[in-house]
Scaffold this motif. Structure first.
Motif, PDB file in Angstrom:
ATOM      1  N   LEU A  52      -3.223 -10.566   2.199  1.00 16.86           N
ATOM      2  CA  LEU A  52      -2.826 -10.757   3.594  1.00 16.86           C
ATOM      3  C   LEU A  52      -2.441 -12.217   3.847  1.00 16.86           C
ATOM      4  CD1 LEU A  52      -5.454  -8.509   5.383  1.00 16.86           C
ATOM      5  CD2 LEU A  52      -3.017  -8.043   5.098  1.00 16.86           C
ATOM      6  N   LYS A  53      -3.143 -13.142   3.219  1.00 22.10           N
ATOM      7  CA  LYS A  53      -2.782 -14.555   3.337  1.00 22.10           C
ATOM      8  C   LYS A  53      -1.407 -14.808   2.729  1.00 22.10           C
ATOM      9  CE  LYS A  53      -5.606 -17.923   2.748  1.00 22.10           C
ATOM     10  NZ  LYS A  53      -6.619 -18.845   2.171  1.00 22.10           N
ATOM     11  N   CYS A 166       0.726  -3.451   5.512  1.00 30.06           N
ATOM     12  CA  CYS A 166       0.234  -2.209   4.918  1.00 30.06           C
ATOM     13  C   CYS A 166       0.788  -2.014   3.513  1.00 30.06           C
ATOM     14  CB  CYS A 166       0.627  -1.014   5.791  1.00 30.06           C
ATOM     15  SG  CYS A 166      -0.328  -0.825   7.311  1.00 30.06           S
ATOM     16  N   GLU A 167       2.074  -2.279   3.344  1.00 32.50           N
ATOM     17  CA  GLU A 167       2.692  -2.085   2.036  1.00 32.50           C
ATOM     18  C   GLU A 167       2.159  -3.081   1.009  1.00 32.50           C
ATOM     19  OE1 GLU A 167       4.752   0.318   0.860  1.00 32.50           O
ATOM     20  OE2 GLU A 167       4.246   1.255   2.775  1.00 32.50           O
ATOM     21  N   GLY A 187      -2.818  -0.458  13.850  1.00 31.63           N
ATOM     22  CA  GLY A 187      -2.358   0.859  14.277  1.00 31.63           C
ATOM     23  C   GLY A 187      -1.177   1.391  13.495  1.00 31.63           C
ATOM     24  N   GLU A 188      -0.742   0.673  12.463  1.00 30.78           N
ATOM     25  CA  GLU A 188       0.261   1.188  11.528  1.00 30.78           C
ATOM     26  C   GLU A 188      -0.471   1.573  10.249  1.00 30.78           C
ATOM     27  OE1 GLU A 188       2.296   1.332  13.617  1.00 30.78           O
ATOM     28  OE2 GLU A 188       3.097  -0.524  14.404  1.00 30.78           O
ATOM     29  N   PHE A 189       0.018   2.617   9.574  1.00 30.83           N
ATOM     30  CA  PHE A 189      -0.743   3.199   8.472  1.00 30.83           C
ATOM     31  C   PHE A 189       0.093   3.358   7.207  1.00 30.83           C
ATOM     32  CE2 PHE A 189      -2.633   4.686  12.400  1.00 30.83           C
ATOM     33  CZ  PHE A 189      -4.007   4.627  12.171  1.00 30.83           C
ATOM     34  N   ALA A 190      -0.585   3.163   6.076  1.00 27.04           N
ATOM     35  CA  ALA A 190      -0.057   3.573   4.775  1.00 27.04           C
ATOM     36  C   ALA A 190      -1.130   4.432   4.129  1.00 27.04           C
ATOM     37  CB  ALA A 190       0.269   2.365   3.911  1.00 27.04           C
ATOM     38  N   THR A 191      -0.740   5.580   3.612  1.00 25.77           N
ATOM     39  CA  THR A 191      -1.708   6.502   3.024  1.00 25.77           C
ATOM     40  C   THR A 191      -1.235   7.007   1.675  1.00 25.77           C
ATOM     41  OG1 THR A 191      -0.756   8.506   4.000  1.00 25.77           O
ATOM     42  CG2 THR A 191      -2.377   7.312   5.326  1.00 25.77           C
ATOM     43  N   PRO A 272       8.571   7.191   3.897  1.00 25.10           N
ATOM     44  CA  PRO A 272       7.924   6.932   2.610  1.00 25.10           C
ATOM     45  C   PRO A 272       7.373   5.520   2.488  1.00 25.10           C
ATOM     46  CG  PRO A 272      10.052   8.009   2.304  1.00 25.10           C
ATOM     47  CD  PRO A 272       9.976   7.594   3.737  1.00 25.10           C
ATOM     48  N   ASP A 273       7.808   4.623   3.358  1.00 22.59           N
ATOM     49  CA  ASP A 273       7.448   3.204   3.300  1.00 22.59           C
ATOM     50  C   ASP A 273       7.086   2.771   4.714  1.00 22.59           C
ATOM     51  OD1 ASP A 273       7.938   0.335   3.624  1.00 22.59           O
ATOM     52  OD2 ASP A 273       8.785   0.355   1.618  1.00 22.59           O
ATOM     53  N   CYS A 274       5.937   2.101   4.887  1.00 26.44           N
ATOM     54  CA  CYS A 274       5.507   1.727   6.233  1.00 26.44           C
ATOM     55  C   CYS A 274       6.390   0.654   6.852  1.00 26.44           C
ATOM     56  CB  CYS A 274       4.050   1.268   6.213  1.00 26.44           C
ATOM     57  SG  CYS A 274       3.274   1.280   7.838  1.00 26.44           S
ATOM     58  N   MET A 275       7.038  -0.151   6.037  1.00 23.16           N
ATOM     59  CA  MET A 275       7.984  -1.133   6.587  1.00 23.16           C
ATOM     60  C   MET A 275       9.119  -0.418   7.301  1.00 23.16           C
ATOM     61  SD  MET A 275       8.439  -4.363   4.008  1.00 23.16           S
ATOM     62  CE  MET A 275       7.731  -3.906   2.439  1.00 23.16           C
ATOM     63  N   TYR A 276       9.673   0.596   6.637  1.00 26.06           N
ATOM     64  CA  TYR A 276      10.741   1.370   7.262  1.00 26.06           C
ATOM     65  C   TYR A 276      10.228   2.074   8.518  1.00 26.06           C
ATOM     66  CZ  TYR A 276      13.997   0.868   3.317  1.00 26.06           C
ATOM     67  OH  TYR A 276      14.858   0.370   2.370  1.00 26.06           O
ATOM     68  N   ALA A 277       9.036   2.668   8.439  1.00 33.03           N
ATOM     69  CA  ALA A 277       8.477   3.362   9.603  1.00 33.03           C
ATOM     70  C   ALA A 277       8.363   2.412  10.789  1.00 33.03           C
ATOM     71  CB  ALA A 277       7.108   3.950   9.246  1.00 33.03           C
TER      72      ALA A 277
END
Length: 329
Positions: A52-53, A166-167, A187-191, A272-277
């Motif tokens: 994250l840093k 997330c990614e 509140g954004e998710f990657a699973t 398929p990718d949280c960045m795109y979402a």
């Protein structure tokens, strides 16, 4: 015989000391709370925090030493691979949404002020002046350098920042061979995989009730994610401004320079990718349901759900055809 017995006992002892994978939870807060569940043999708190840093060093516009801040000050700086990836994906989404997603609209956001605190002082002339150097086509990546057509142009990738975070964490977990995880950042998710009960991950989508304090927990629907997916929601229920009885979302329409005034409470995108979402949720929030429906025809890998209020004050949903398969029945 004695030697064989010693080898057997040694292997038995080694096996008993090896930790079996279990579901571990890592929590924390940087600019927003995060919660990460993953099946592994040991906690990864330090490595998660380090990743994250790394994201912050690359893309945090509020850190004067970050790469993006130096780019915005027109310093000679080489961007890292994460910056380059985010820039390319942002440009792709901008192109596919006809410019409704644009990471160069930071000067317009600054003009309106946080929470549109400067709304009464903004004039059409001021907007036109800033729009002259805003636009995703006015900046490009050459090698590891950002090239601007106008030095006043500023980049801000916060609209896909939580999705990017997330990614970054998802890739860390996958590099460890982790196949089951759920990452929640702001509140954004990657699973990926399943939860501790062996079920698909169940995620609630909040009802977009006006909630500036962020305390509402009322759920509109629950979705289940069973594969490697990203989910992001953009809404006007926590950041909005009301003037002359009209509600303005926190999202800026980069084509007009004005706050989006679509009659939408929230939009959730699964990709398929949280960045795109994250990016498409922002764009769809700005453009509204009809345009989103048109854009979706060219995007078979994403699905969306709008939540809006009808004329009678009742909440309604408007989903793409494929979103239904994610709804928990």
């Amino acid at each position: 015989m004695k030697t064989n017995l010693l080898i057997f006992l040694s292997l038995l002892l080694l096996g008993s000391c090896t930790m079996q994978p279990q579901y571990i939870e890592t929590n924390g807060q940087l600019h927003t709370p995060y919660r990460i569940l993953y099946q592994y043999t040991e906690p990864l708190d330090d490595e998660i925090h380090a990743e994250l840093k790394r994201y912050y060093h690359s893309l945090n516009p509020f850190d004067s030493l970050s790469i993006i801040s130096q780019v915005n000050r027109n310093k000679e700086v080489e961007v890292d691979t994460l910056f380059a990836e985010v820039f390319r994906k942002a440009r792709e989404v901008s192109s596919r949404t006809d410019g409704m997603y644009d990471i160069t609209c930071a000067p317009l956001i600054n003009l309106w002020g946080f929470g549109f605190s400067k709304m009464d002082s903004v004039t059409p002339q001021m907007i036109d002046s800033i729009r002259s150097f805003v636009g995703y086509q006015k900046v490009r990546l050459e090698g590891r350098h950002i090239i601007k057509d106008d030095p006043r142009l500023l980049l801000n990738c916060s609209s896909m920042g939580d999705g990017c975070s997330c990614e970054v964490i998802a890739r860390l977990l996958e590099s460890k061979g982790i196949r089951n995880y759920m990452i929640d950042i702001g509140g954004e998710f990657a699973t990926k995989g399943v939860n501790a009960k062996g079920q698909c991950w169940h995620l609630g989508i909040a009802k977009p009730v006006d909630d500036p304090m962020g305390v509402n927990q009322e759920t509109e629907v629950i979705v289940q994610l069973c594969g490697r997916l990203g989910l992001a929601t953009s809404g006007d229920y926590r950041n909005f401004y009301i003037k002359d009885g009209k509600k303005y979302a926190h999202t800026i329409n980069p084509l007009t320079g004005y706050p989006a005034a679509q009659p939408v409470g929230s939009v959730t995108v699964i990709a398929p990718d949280c960045m795109y979402a994250d990016a498409y949720a922002t764009a769809f929030m700005a453009m509204g349901r009809d345009e989103a429906r048109r854009i979706k025809e060219q995007l078979p890998d994403i699905e969306y759900m709008f939540i809006y209020m009808d004329e009678d004050g009742n909440y309604q949903t408007d989903c793409s055809a494929g979103f239904d398969r994610y709804l928990l029945k």
